[in-house]
Design an enzyme around this catalytic site. Structure first.
Site, PDB file in Angstrom:
ATOM      1  N   SER A   1       7.413 -15.880 -29.555  1.00  0.00           N
ATOM      2  CA  SER A   1       7.327 -17.295 -29.203  1.00  0.00           C
ATOM      3  C   SER A   1       7.724 -18.207 -30.345  1.00  0.00           C
ATOM      4  CB  SER A   1       5.903 -17.634 -28.757  1.00  0.00           C
ATOM      5  OG  SER A   1       4.985 -17.372 -29.802  1.00  0.00           O
TER       6      SER A   1
ATOM      7  N   HIS B   1      12.304 -15.303 -24.571  1.00  0.00           N
ATOM      8  CA  HIS B   1      10.945 -15.845 -24.647  1.00  0.00           C
ATOM      9  C   HIS B   1      10.463 -16.209 -23.250  1.00  0.00           C
ATOM     10  CE1 HIS B   1       8.074 -19.294 -25.927  1.00  0.00           C
ATOM     11  NE2 HIS B   1       7.410 -18.174 -25.690  1.00  0.00           N
TER      12      HIS B   1
ATOM     13  N   GLU C   1      13.458 -18.823 -22.340  1.00  0.00           N
ATOM     14  CA  GLU C   1      14.328 -19.242 -23.440  1.00  0.00           C
ATOM     15  C   GLU C   1      15.119 -18.027 -23.929  1.00  0.00           C
ATOM     16  OE1 GLU C   1      12.289 -22.893 -25.822  1.00  0.00           O
ATOM     17  OE2 GLU C   1      11.287 -20.968 -26.045  1.00  0.00           O
TER      18      GLU C   1
ATOM     19  N   ASN D   1       8.174 -24.793 -27.701  1.00  0.00           N
ATOM     20  CA  ASN D   1       7.006 -24.869 -28.592  1.00  0.00           C
ATOM     21  C   ASN D   1       7.187 -25.937 -29.662  1.00  0.00           C
ATOM     22  OD1 ASN D   1       5.368 -23.000 -27.368  1.00  0.00           O
ATOM     23  ND2 ASN D   1       6.086 -21.286 -28.586  1.00  0.00           N
TER      24      ASN D   1
END
Length: 732
Positions: A438, A459, A471, A509
């Site tokens: 992540s 991801h 992702e 993130n």
């Protein structure tokens, strides 16, 4: 007899010696049938012929495509509408055409398989009988609410009369779809025919209709629901309950209220109901919500095209398809990825480091398979076949022939580097090695191998089966073939890919964390936890930031925060606060304590982080913000996301503004009606956002420093981040 022209048409019409006319829809050059303008005009001519026909006893409408019956109106046509008059003409034409189908003198049967959505269902509702193929690919529904509008071709009028108000409102207001079995239970279709018996079953039903011996099935709804749907008082109670349930959402999604009113009016006056449906569709088409949801629809379609991310589609996508997948690590994420890949038809190898962990992984995957088998009503043989797609091993030899390896082990750089070095030795040279990290550097992992061009990130978001975004993380060495094959794989899983650069936190993130961090800081200052979360839900997010942190896990959030310390200003105090919670054992939902208390997995009361009273903004400063329609709490929480999204665009984490918006909506639930963080900046206007950021920076510090790109935009008078997808029409 109906004359058939032999040209490139959307419909094929054939009448047999029994007087059965079969109309087969197959729109040229389209993977799915959609009602284009040509298709509507051609159908109009066919209906005119049927109105005059004397030798037609039954009409059967079906699809010539394996992909399904009809996906509805062409969304490109809707997006290109540039005036109220054109919108009114489009809706009125569809309403009149389907009403003519409903009034045909002979029985009409529509045969449904695959998708039957929007205008496809509205046309089906105008027919006398509906039959459907009973398999998981059959999906019947009215999803217009997801585009910010309501069904406009009679859906709000005919569906409630057929299945009752309560079922119809559930379908229309949620945009949910039904499979054949559910559709039969609520009375939407007259037969659910097994796939192996499809052609023969259709023929039998047509013969029943032709001989006038159709026995309609009784809807399997509870007695109370049938009584409520059939009485004026019952419908009043249903409408009142539904109106209360949508009250908090109507401000952002006005189509909800429009749909409810259209359904109510349809039971009072047929003519007024159709007129109201048309007028509301036209009105909703002009709303920001509709524009933003349409943009997201097209962005999703664009993201799922390989050429969006890799230019020309490479031959390797066809010559070296991914068929067999290995997942290293059978924890929660690894098990979710493995189960999904197996369900989507891939052969899967689950590898763990010892028998005990492998057995635990097997139990997780079998539990996930049981859940989907129950949800999809799989037969015992189908469930067993799905389970057989997954093999379990602790042996490196099991990886020798896999096409893709997805690493999902503990989130430590040194451990992952060792895993990649080992994978490089035991897999075939053409295998792609991907990490589900992540936030860690995929480039560092690739340096442990001799195939950096075939290393990338995949991801997934938790829970895997629900979250649509993946992702695809591209390092400087990842080659086009690798990315093309991974994008193809993600699409095959039913997910939407967004390709990002290999930077700390990647895209989602990185953009999300300043918002979460600001919420942590506000809680530590004494803001009430519930108040922070409530304000964000009012903004349109599915849950507040502090509840989200509890769901993700405070320890996971602490790890991500630590990885972003070097690129985000003001992260250190957040890391300190999260570290203190981790040390105290307050890990969120999984430990029973976090920003909230949890009992048996259910959220309870909030834990106040700081009992000291919070000091609010001085009134003079608070009044000095320019109007952006946000409250002071919303502004302080949302602006950090806006600024980081701009920085990610400027730093080419993702090159396209639409892709950043899409990723944040799919990956975080960022209020869809606002279109994403960059769309929100455009709506507020860059100059207003810049002015407000400078006030926030003055009061709260450098973490609110305006991005350089935003400053340049305001100086140049620029108001958008990229080219609009449509230069005219709804998306102008």
């Amino acid at each position: 007899m109906i004359m058939v022209t032999k040209m490139k048409t959307c419909f094929d019409v054939d009448t047999d010696d029994r007087g059965v006319t079969t109309i087969t829809l197959d729109v040229p050059d389209r993977p799915l049938n959609v009602l284009t303008q040509d298709a509507m005009e051609e159908l109009d001519r066919i209906v005119s012929g049927l109105e005059r026909a004397t030798d037609v006893r039954v009409v059967v409408i079906r699809s010539g495509k394996d992909s399904g019956f009809l996906a509805g109106a062409d969304v490109n046509v809707i997006a290109s509408i540039d005036s109220d008059a054109r919108a009114e003409a489009l809706i009125e034409a569809g309403q009149k055409l389907f009403s003519r189908i409903a009034a045909l003198p002979m029985p009409t049967i529509v045969c449904l398989h695959g998708v039957c959505l929007g205008g496809g269902l509205e046309m089906s509702l105008a027919c006398d009988y509906r039959i459907a193929r009973n398999n998981s690919s059959t999906q019947i529904g009215l999803p217009e609410i997801k585009l910010g509008v309501i069904p406009g071709w009679g859906g709000t009028q005919r569906l409630p009369k057929l299945v009752g108000m309560s079922t119809a409102l559930a379908m229309i207001l949620k945009g949910e779809t039904l499979d054949a079995r559910k559709a039969l239970r609520v009375g939407l279709i007259d037969r659910a025919i097994e796939p192996d018996d499809w052609n023969a079953g259709v023929a039998r039903f047509v013969d029943e209709v032709r001989r006038g011996k159709v026995k309609r099935t009784t809807a399997g709804l509870p007695l109370w629901q049938r009584v409520a749907d059939s009485t004026r008082l019952g419908r009043f109670v249903i409408a009142r309950h539904v109106r209360a349930s949508i009250a908090s959402k109507v401000e952002h999604y006005p189509a909800l209220d429009s749909a409810l009113k259209a359904v109510e009016l349809g039971f009072q006056s047929r003519a007024n109901g159709f007129e109201f449906e048309r007028d509301e569709f036209v009105e909703l088409l002009r709303t920001p919500t509709c524009r933003n949801l349409l943009r997201l629809f097209f962005s999703r379609e664009r993201a799922r095209q390989i050429k969006t991310w890799s230019g020309e589609v490479s031959q390797s996508v066809h010559d070296e398809p991914i068929r067999k997948v290995a997942v290293i690590g059978a924890g929660a994420m690894g098990a979710g990825i493995g189960q999904l890949a197996a369900y989507r038809g891939f052969d899967v190898v689950m590898k763990e480091i010892n028998d005990e962990m492998l057995a635990a992984g097997r139990r997780r995957i079998e539990g996930l398979i049981d859940a989907i088998a129950k949800r999809k009503r799989m037969s015992d043989s189908a469930r067993a076949e799905l389970s057989s797609k997954v093999t379990y091993s602790c042996d490196d030899a099991s990886l020798a022939d896999v096409d893709l390896v997805i690493e999902a082990v503990v989130e430590r750089a040194d451990v992952k580097a060792k895993v990649f070095a080992s994978l490089d030795q035991v897999t075939k040279p053409t295998a792609i090695l991907a990490s589900n990290t992540s936030s860690l550097s995929v480039t560092d992992m690739s340096e442990a191998t001799h195939r950096p061009g075939l290393v990338a990130g995949l991801h997934f978001f938790n829970p895997v089966h629900r979250m649509e975004l993946v992702e695809v993380v591209r390092t400087a060495e990842s080659d086009d073939d690798c990315i093309s094959r991974l994008v193809t794989f993600v699409r095959a899983l039913g997910k939407t890919p967004v390709v990002t650069a290999d930077t700390s936190g990647f895209l989602v993130n990185r953009v999300l964390f300043p918002y979460l961090g600001e919420a942590v800081l506000m809680a530590s200052e004494g803001f009430a936890v519930e108040h922070i979360d409530r304000e964000v839900r009012r903004f349109g997010m599915p849950m507040g930031p502090l509840e989200l942190l509890d769901q993700v896990g405070i320890d996971v959030a602490h790890h991500v925060a630590s990885s972003l310390d070097k690129i985000l200003p003001g992260v250190a105090p957040v890391v300190h606060s999260l570290a203190a919670m981790v040390e105290a054992g307050s890990l969120g939902k999984k430990s029973g304590q976090g920003f909230y208390r949890y009992e048996k997995g259910k959220r309870g009361k909030a834990n106040q982080v700081n009992v000291n009273p919070v000091s609010s903004l001085p009134s003079a400063l608070a009044d000095d913000f320019r109007d952006d329609s946000l409250t002071s709490i919303q502004r302080r929480l949302i602006y950090p996301m806006l600024t980081e999204a701009i920085r990610c665009l400027d730093e080419h984490v993702v090159d396209q503004s639409w892709a950043i918006d899409l990723a944040m909506v799919l990956g975080t639930g960022f209020a869809p009606h606002r279109g994403g963080p960059l769309s929100l900046v455009e709506a507020i206007t860059p100059s207003v956002v810049l002015a407000n950021l400078r006030r926030l920076q003055f009061f709260f510090g450098e973490r609110f420093e305006p991005p350089a790109r935003l400053v340049r935009m305001v100086e140049r008078g620029e108001t958008t981040f990229g080219e609009p997808q449509f230069r005219s029409g709804v998306l102008r």
